[in-house]
Design a protein around this motif. Structure first.
Motif, PDB file in Angstrom:
ATOM      1  N   ARG A  39     -19.721 -24.084   0.701  1.00 10.94           N
ATOM      2  CA  ARG A  39     -20.634 -24.610  -0.307  1.00 10.94           C
ATOM      3  C   ARG A  39     -19.836 -25.044  -1.529  1.00 10.94           C
ATOM      4  O   ARG A  39     -18.805 -24.447  -1.847  1.00 10.94           O
ATOM      5  CB  ARG A  39     -21.653 -23.548  -0.745  1.00 10.94           C
ATOM      6  CG  ARG A  39     -22.661 -23.142   0.328  1.00 10.94           C
ATOM      7  CD  ARG A  39     -23.471 -21.933  -0.105  1.00 10.94           C
ATOM      8  NE  ARG A  39     -24.511 -21.608   0.851  1.00 10.94           N
ATOM      9  CZ  ARG A  39     -25.812 -21.816   0.663  1.00 10.94           C
ATOM     10  NH1 ARG A  39     -26.233 -22.334  -0.477  1.00 10.94           N
ATOM     11  NH2 ARG A  39     -26.688 -21.497   1.589  1.00 10.94           N
ATOM     12  N   THR A  40     -20.346 -26.051  -2.206  1.00 14.88           N
ATOM     13  CA  THR A  40     -19.805 -26.454  -3.499  1.00 14.88           C
ATOM     14  C   THR A  40     -20.822 -26.064  -4.560  1.00 14.88           C
ATOM     15  O   THR A  40     -21.990 -26.463  -4.483  1.00 14.88           O
ATOM     16  CB  THR A  40     -19.549 -27.972  -3.541  1.00 14.88           C
ATOM     17  OG1 THR A  40     -18.582 -28.314  -2.537  1.00 14.88           O
ATOM     18  CG2 THR A  40     -19.023 -28.390  -4.907  1.00 14.88           C
ATOM     19  N   VAL A  41     -20.389 -25.245  -5.520  1.00 10.76           N
ATOM     20  CA  VAL A  41     -21.315 -24.732  -6.530  1.00 10.76           C
ATOM     21  C   VAL A  41     -20.669 -24.828  -7.907  1.00 10.76           C
ATOM     22  O   VAL A  41     -19.439 -24.800  -8.038  1.00 10.76           O
ATOM     23  CB  VAL A  41     -21.708 -23.262  -6.247  1.00 10.76           C
ATOM     24  CG1 VAL A  41     -22.386 -23.130  -4.889  1.00 10.76           C
ATOM     25  CG2 VAL A  41     -20.501 -22.343  -6.328  1.00 10.76           C
ATOM     26  N   ALA A  63     -23.640 -14.942 -11.318  1.00 11.43           N
ATOM     27  CA  ALA A  63     -23.842 -13.981 -10.236  1.00 11.43           C
ATOM     28  C   ALA A  63     -22.972 -12.743 -10.432  1.00 11.43           C
ATOM     29  O   ALA A  63     -23.434 -11.608 -10.267  1.00 11.43           O
ATOM     30  CB  ALA A  63     -23.538 -14.646  -8.896  1.00 11.43           C
ATOM     31  N   ALA A  64     -21.707 -12.947 -10.795  1.00  7.65           N
ATOM     32  CA  ALA A  64     -20.810 -11.810 -11.010  1.00  7.65           C
ATOM     33  C   ALA A  64     -21.288 -10.943 -12.168  1.00  7.65           C
ATOM     34  O   ALA A  64     -21.289  -9.707 -12.088  1.00  7.65           O
ATOM     35  CB  ALA A  64     -19.390 -12.314 -11.267  1.00  7.65           C
ATOM     36  N   ALA A  65     -21.717 -11.585 -13.252  1.00  5.55           N
ATOM     37  CA  ALA A  65     -22.172 -10.833 -14.422  1.00  5.55           C
ATOM     38  C   ALA A  65     -23.473 -10.089 -14.156  1.00  5.55           C
ATOM     39  O   ALA A  65     -23.772  -9.085 -14.810  1.00  5.55           O
ATOM     40  CB  ALA A  65     -22.350 -11.783 -15.607  1.00  5.55           C
ATOM     41  N   SER A  75     -32.725 -15.588  -8.880  1.00  6.73           N
ATOM     42  CA  SER A  75     -31.468 -14.849  -8.786  1.00  6.73           C
ATOM     43  C   SER A  75     -30.312 -15.790  -8.452  1.00  6.73           C
ATOM     44  O   SER A  75     -30.414 -16.613  -7.535  1.00  6.73           O
ATOM     45  CB  SER A  75     -31.570 -13.778  -7.701  1.00  6.73           C
ATOM     46  OG  SER A  75     -30.292 -13.249  -7.403  1.00  6.73           O
ATOM     47  N   PRO A  76     -29.190 -15.672  -9.163  1.00  2.73           N
ATOM     48  CA  PRO A  76     -28.034 -16.513  -8.824  1.00  2.73           C
ATOM     49  C   PRO A  76     -27.485 -16.196  -7.437  1.00  2.73           C
ATOM     50  O   PRO A  76     -26.870 -17.054  -6.810  1.00  2.73           O
ATOM     51  CB  PRO A  76     -27.021 -16.186  -9.925  1.00  2.73           C
ATOM     52  CG  PRO A  76     -27.439 -14.857 -10.463  1.00  2.73           C
ATOM     53  CD  PRO A  76     -28.925 -14.812 -10.334  1.00  2.73           C
ATOM     54  N   LEU A  77     -27.714 -14.980  -6.934  1.00  4.37           N
ATOM     55  CA  LEU A  77     -27.238 -14.651  -5.589  1.00  4.37           C
ATOM     56  C   LEU A  77     -27.967 -15.476  -4.536  1.00  4.37           C
ATOM     57  O   LEU A  77     -27.368 -15.904  -3.545  1.00  4.37           O
ATOM     58  CB  LEU A  77     -27.419 -13.158  -5.307  1.00  4.37           C
ATOM     59  CG  LEU A  77     -26.603 -12.192  -6.165  1.00  4.37           C
ATOM     60  CD1 LEU A  77     -26.783 -10.762  -5.665  1.00  4.37           C
ATOM     61  CD2 LEU A  77     -25.133 -12.566  -6.177  1.00  4.37           C
ATOM     62  N   ALA A  78     -29.265 -15.697  -4.741  1.00  2.96           N
ATOM     63  CA  ALA A  78     -30.011 -16.538  -3.805  1.00  2.96           C
ATOM     64  C   ALA A  78     -29.477 -17.967  -3.835  1.00  2.96           C
ATOM     65  O   ALA A  78     -29.339 -18.618  -2.789  1.00  2.96           O
ATOM     66  CB  ALA A  78     -31.495 -16.512  -4.146  1.00  2.96           C
ATOM     67  N   ALA A  79     -29.155 -18.454  -5.027  1.00  3.42           N
ATOM     68  CA  ALA A  79     -28.618 -19.808  -5.143  1.00  3.42           C
ATOM     69  C   ALA A  79     -27.251 -19.933  -4.478  1.00  3.42           C
ATOM     70  O   ALA A  79     -26.846 -21.022  -4.070  1.00  3.42           O
ATOM     71  CB  ALA A  79     -28.524 -20.202  -6.618  1.00  3.42           C
ATOM     72  N   LEU A  80     -26.544 -18.809  -4.331  1.00  5.92           N
ATOM     73  CA  LEU A  80     -25.247 -18.818  -3.662  1.00  5.92           C
ATOM     74  C   LEU A  80     -25.369 -18.668  -2.148  1.00  5.92           C
ATOM     75  O   LEU A  80     -24.361 -18.665  -1.443  1.00  5.92           O
ATOM     76  CB  LEU A  80     -24.364 -17.695  -4.216  1.00  5.92           C
ATOM     77  CG  LEU A  80     -23.868 -17.876  -5.649  1.00  5.92           C
ATOM     78  CD1 LEU A  80     -23.092 -16.648  -6.104  1.00  5.92           C
ATOM     79  CD2 LEU A  80     -23.001 -19.129  -5.780  1.00  5.92           C
ATOM     80  N   GLY A  81     -26.601 -18.511  -1.652  1.00  2.79           N
ATOM     81  CA  GLY A  81     -26.805 -18.461  -0.208  1.00  2.79           C
ATOM     82  C   GLY A  81     -26.979 -17.081   0.375  1.00  2.79           C
ATOM     83  O   GLY A  81     -27.041 -16.932   1.600  1.00  2.79           O
ATOM     84  N   LEU A  82     -27.079 -16.040  -0.463  1.00  3.84           N
ATOM     85  CA  LEU A  82     -27.288 -14.696   0.062  1.00  3.84           C
ATOM     86  C   LEU A  82     -28.748 -14.479   0.428  1.00  3.84           C
ATOM     87  O   LEU A  82     -29.643 -15.126  -0.129  1.00  3.84           O
ATOM     88  CB  LEU A  82     -26.831 -13.639  -0.947  1.00  3.84           C
ATOM     89  CG  LEU A  82     -25.338 -13.296  -0.881  1.00  3.84           C
ATOM     90  CD1 LEU A  82     -24.510 -14.428  -1.453  1.00  3.84           C
ATOM     91  CD2 LEU A  82     -25.048 -12.010  -1.632  1.00  3.84           C
ATOM     92  N   ARG A  83     -28.977 -13.532   1.343  1.00  2.00           N
ATOM     93  CA  ARG A  83     -30.316 -13.240   1.833  1.00  2.00           C
ATOM     94  C   ARG A  83     -30.557 -11.733   1.800  1.00  2.00           C
ATOM     95  O   ARG A  83     -29.603 -10.950   1.948  1.00  2.00           O
ATOM     96  CB  ARG A  83     -30.480 -13.709   3.280  1.00  2.00           C
ATOM     97  CG  ARG A  83     -30.106 -15.144   3.552  1.00  2.00           C
ATOM     98  CD  ARG A  83     -30.142 -15.409   5.045  1.00  2.00           C
ATOM     99  NE  ARG A  83     -29.676 -16.748   5.388  1.00  2.00           N
ATOM    100  CZ  ARG A  83     -29.470 -17.163   6.630  1.00  2.00           C
ATOM    101  NH1 ARG A  83     -29.696 -16.322   7.644  1.00  2.00           N
ATOM    102  NH2 ARG A  83     -29.054 -18.389   6.859  1.00  2.00           N
TER     103      ARG A  83
END
Length: 208
Positions: A105-107, A115-117, A149-157
């Motif tokens: 992915r390109t983000v 997401a880290a914070a 959630s930024p995690l969802a935007a990064l592709g996590l489920r």
């Protein structure tokens, strides 16, 4: 020293490889041929005990190569970190890893930093839960993903287990802040997950 006997399920040093390239193909074959059998932490430089394709066991110090393109870069009590042509992989005892699945992915880097914070707050609120294997910390379980959630935007489920980021295992809230600091100087990073019982990797290209 902790070591596994020949009857113990092997942990194959599987690698995620980008498509194409003779060097990458050679790295795939070399990595798949070696099995992690034990680790040695005392007495100077850490070592890993690796079983070669011919069944013989070798001890490799951190920094030494098991095969062309496959190098031992870190050792802990229950895992090792291997550098491959596709990047770093965390390998552990007691399970057989297949090649798993992968995506890229390109983000925007600001999304990765968000997401880290957010990791400490997500842990405090129960969206992420500490995950354990054999009674030891082994990542974060994605219990739920709040709206936006930024995690969802990064592709996590929900149901994913975050095992490692950039080849470094994660297990504590402070790992989120360490990742935040590291991301500021990176343009690529890989996330290692367990998804539905299989290894899954997401490679991110970070754009500013």
């Amino acid at each position: 020293m902790s070591a596994r006997g020949r009857g113990t399920p092997a942990l194959v040093l599987a690698v995620w490889l980008a498509a194409g390239g003779a060097g990458a193909a050679a790295g795939q074959a070399a990595a798949d041929a070696w099995v992690l059998r034990g680790t040695v932490l005392g007495g100077g430089r850490p070592m890993a005990v690796l079983e070669a394709p011919d069944g013989r066991q070798r001890r490799l110090h951190v920094g030494e190569a098991a095969a062309p393109g496959v190098r031992l870069v870190a050792v802990a009590r229950d895992h090792a970190v291997i550098e491959t042509p596709a990047g770093r992989r965390v390998v552990r005892f007691g399970e057989r890893l297949d090649a798993g699945s992968a995506e890229t992915r390109t983000v925007p880097i600001r999304l990765a930093l968000r997401a880290a914070a957010a990791v400490p707050d997500l842990l405090a609120g129960g969206a992420l839960l500490p995950h354990q294997r054999d009674g030891r910390p082994a990542g974060f379980y994605v219990n739920r993903l709040p709206p936006g959630s930024p995690l969802a935007a990064l592709g996590l489920r929900p149901g994913d287990v975050i095992v490692a980021v950039g080849g470094t295992p994660v297990s504590a809230a402070t790992d989120g802040w360490a990742l935040y600091r590291e991301l500021r100087g990176r343009d690529r990073i890989e996330l290692e997950l367990a998804r539905a019982g299989r290894a899954h990797r997401i490679g991110y290209r970070l754009v500013r």
